[in-house]
Design an enzyme around this catalytic site. Structure first.
Site, PDB file in Angstrom:
ATOM      1  N   HIS A 123      -2.924   0.999   1.558  1.00 22.14           N
ATOM      2  CA  HIS A 123      -3.903   1.535   0.608  1.00 22.14           C
ATOM      3  C   HIS A 123      -5.237   1.809   1.281  1.00 22.14           C
ATOM      4  O   HIS A 123      -5.988   0.890   1.617  1.00 22.14           O
ATOM      5  CB  HIS A 123      -4.101   0.559  -0.559  1.00 22.14           C
ATOM      6  CG  HIS A 123      -5.115   1.027  -1.549  1.00 22.14           C
ATOM      7  ND1 HIS A 123      -6.101   0.208  -2.053  1.00 22.14           N
ATOM      8  CD2 HIS A 123      -5.306   2.249  -2.106  1.00 22.14           C
ATOM      9  CE1 HIS A 123      -6.852   0.905  -2.882  1.00 22.14           C
ATOM     10  NE2 HIS A 123      -6.404   2.139  -2.933  1.00 22.14           N
ATOM     11  N   VAL A 134      -8.672  -1.192   4.545  1.00 23.03           N
ATOM     12  CA  VAL A 134      -7.305  -0.751   4.282  1.00 23.03           C
ATOM     13  C   VAL A 134      -6.503  -1.984   3.895  1.00 23.03           C
ATOM     14  O   VAL A 134      -6.540  -2.996   4.604  1.00 23.03           O
ATOM     15  CB  VAL A 134      -6.659  -0.081   5.512  1.00 23.03           C
ATOM     16  CG1 VAL A 134      -5.236   0.366   5.189  1.00 23.03           C
ATOM     17  CG2 VAL A 134      -7.485   1.109   5.974  1.00 23.03           C
ATOM     18  N   GLU A 135      -5.793  -1.907   2.759  1.00 20.31           N
ATOM     19  CA  GLU A 135      -4.971  -3.027   2.301  1.00 20.31           C
ATOM     20  C   GLU A 135      -3.514  -2.777   2.690  1.00 20.31           C
ATOM     21  O   GLU A 135      -2.920  -1.772   2.296  1.00 20.31           O
ATOM     22  CB  GLU A 135      -5.100  -3.191   0.783  1.00 20.31           C
ATOM     23  CG  GLU A 135      -6.499  -3.612   0.363  1.00 20.31           C
ATOM     24  CD  GLU A 135      -6.707  -3.622  -1.141  1.00 20.31           C
ATOM     25  OE1 GLU A 135      -7.329  -4.559  -1.659  1.00 20.31           O
ATOM     26  OE2 GLU A 135      -6.228  -2.671  -1.802  1.00 20.31           O
ATOM     27  N   LEU A 136      -2.953  -3.673   3.483  1.00 25.13           N
ATOM     28  CA  LEU A 136      -1.549  -3.616   3.881  1.00 25.13           C
ATOM     29  C   LEU A 136      -0.791  -4.624   3.036  1.00 25.13           C
ATOM     30  O   LEU A 136      -1.086  -5.822   3.090  1.00 25.13           O
ATOM     31  CB  LEU A 136      -1.390  -3.958   5.363  1.00 25.13           C
ATOM     32  CG  LEU A 136      -2.275  -3.209   6.365  1.00 25.13           C
ATOM     33  CD1 LEU A 136      -1.986  -3.689   7.785  1.00 25.13           C
ATOM     34  CD2 LEU A 136      -2.081  -1.712   6.258  1.00 25.13           C
ATOM     35  N   ALA A 181      -9.180  -5.598  -3.817  1.00 22.11           N
ATOM     36  CA  ALA A 181     -10.440  -4.931  -4.164  1.00 22.11           C
ATOM     37  C   ALA A 181     -10.397  -4.303  -5.551  1.00 22.11           C
ATOM     38  O   ALA A 181     -11.351  -4.422  -6.335  1.00 22.11           O
ATOM     39  CB  ALA A 181     -10.783  -3.879  -3.112  1.00 22.11           C
TER      40      ALA A 181
END
Length: 253
Positions: A123, A134-136, A181
Site C-alpha cells: 500500500h 509503504v505498508e507491506l 495509517a
C-alpha cells in the site's frame, strides 16, 4: 523519480482505458519538464527516467513481463478478483503480485490467484512520489520470500535487498482492513464528519484545525478530495458490510 532522483527500475504503467493512458503520459511529460525547469532534475536524469518508463494499454502483456505487479484499480472486490485471476495466469511463477488496496486484503484474492504465496498487499500513499510510508501486509498465504523481495525499501534496507526507492516500509504480520495509517485516519474522518454534520464547524475550519493545530499536511476533507470521495465511500460500505458496526458505516454527508 523519487525526491529528485531516478531509482533505476524499469517500470510499465498500464491501464485498460485509452483515455487514462493518454492522461498518464501527458502528466508524466509535464511533471518531468517541470522538474527540469525548477532545477530538481537534470535533462540527463529525465532522459534516464523516460528510458525506464513505459505507459501502455496492454495490461496482459505488461503483466507477463513483470517481476513485481501492483494493482491499483477501483475498490470493488469482484473487479479485482477477475483481474487477479486473469493476470496471475500470465505472470511468471516467481512474480510478486500485490494489490495497492488498503481496504481489500489479499486473502480475498488468494483463491483465484496462481501462486498465492507470492501475493500480498503493498500500500503506497497518495501522492506516491511524495509520501514515504509503504505498508507491506502479509496474508496467511503469503510466503516470506515475497515480503523480503518487495522493492519498497527504506535507505537502511531493513525488509529486503532491492534497490532503494526512498521509502519507509512497515510490515503488518496479520491482515486487518485499513492497515495502520488508514485505521487511525478513519477515526479522524469519522469525527470530522460528525462535527460538520452537527453544524459545529465548517469544512474549511475543520481542515484548518487539523493542519495548523495538529500539524497534519492536509485536513481530512482536503485529503478526501485528493484520494476520492467515491473511494472513501466504497471503503466504508465494505467495512460496514463486514463489521456491522455503525462506526464503520458511510456518513450520510
Amino acid at each position: 523519480a523519487i525526491k529528485g532522483r531516478a531509482s533505476g527500475y524499469q517500470v510499465i504503467l498500464c491501464d485498460s482505458f485509452p483515455a487514462a493512458v493518454e492522461k498518464a503520459q501527458a502528466w508524466a511529460d509535464k511533471y518531468l519538464a517541470d522538474r527540469v525547469a525548477k532545477g530538481r532534475l537534470t535533462q540527463e536524469q529525465v532522459d534516464d527516467v523516460k528510458a525506464n518508463l513505459t505507459i501502455t494499454g496492454d495490461v496482459d502483456g505488461s503483466a507477463a513481463k513483470g517481476d513485481l505487479v501492483i494493482e491499483a484499480i477501483i475498490e470493488k472486490l469482484d473487479v479485482k478478483r477477475e483481474l487477479f485471476e486473469r493476470i496471475s495466469r500470465l505472470c511468471r511463477p516467481d512474480t510478486v503480485l500485490a494489490t495497492n488496496s488498503s481496504n481489500i486484503v489479499s486473502s480475498k484474492l488468494a483463491d483465484v490467484t496462481e501462486h498465492p504465496e507470492r501475493l500480498m498487499n503493498i500500500h503506497y500513499f497518495n501522492p506516491a512520489l511524495v509520501m514515504e510510508l509503504v505498508e507491506l501486509v502479509r496474508g496467511p498465504h503469503t510466503g516470506d520470500e515475497a515480503v523480503e523481495l518487495a522493492p519498497t525499501l527504506a535507505p537502511n534496507n531493513r525488509v529486503g535487498r532491492a534497490i532503494n526507492t526512498g521509502k519507509s516500509p512497515i510490515v503488518l504480520n496479520k491482515e486487518i482492513a485499513g492497515f495502520v495509517a488508514n485505521r487511525i485516519n478513519a477515526a479522524v474522518v469519522h469525527e470530522a464528519l460528525s462535527l460538520l454534520e452537527k453544524g459545529i464547524a465548517s469544512v474549511e475550519d475543520i481542515d484548518t484545525a487539523c493542519e495548523k493545530g495538529l500539524n497534519y499536511p492536509m485536513g481530512p476533507f482536503r485529503l478526501m478530495d485528493l484520494t476520492g470521495i467515491d473511494v472513501n465511500y466504497y471503503v466504508r460500505v465494505d467495512r460496514y458490510a463486514e463489521s456491522h458496526d455503525s462506526f464503520d458505516a458511510p456518513n450520510p454527508l
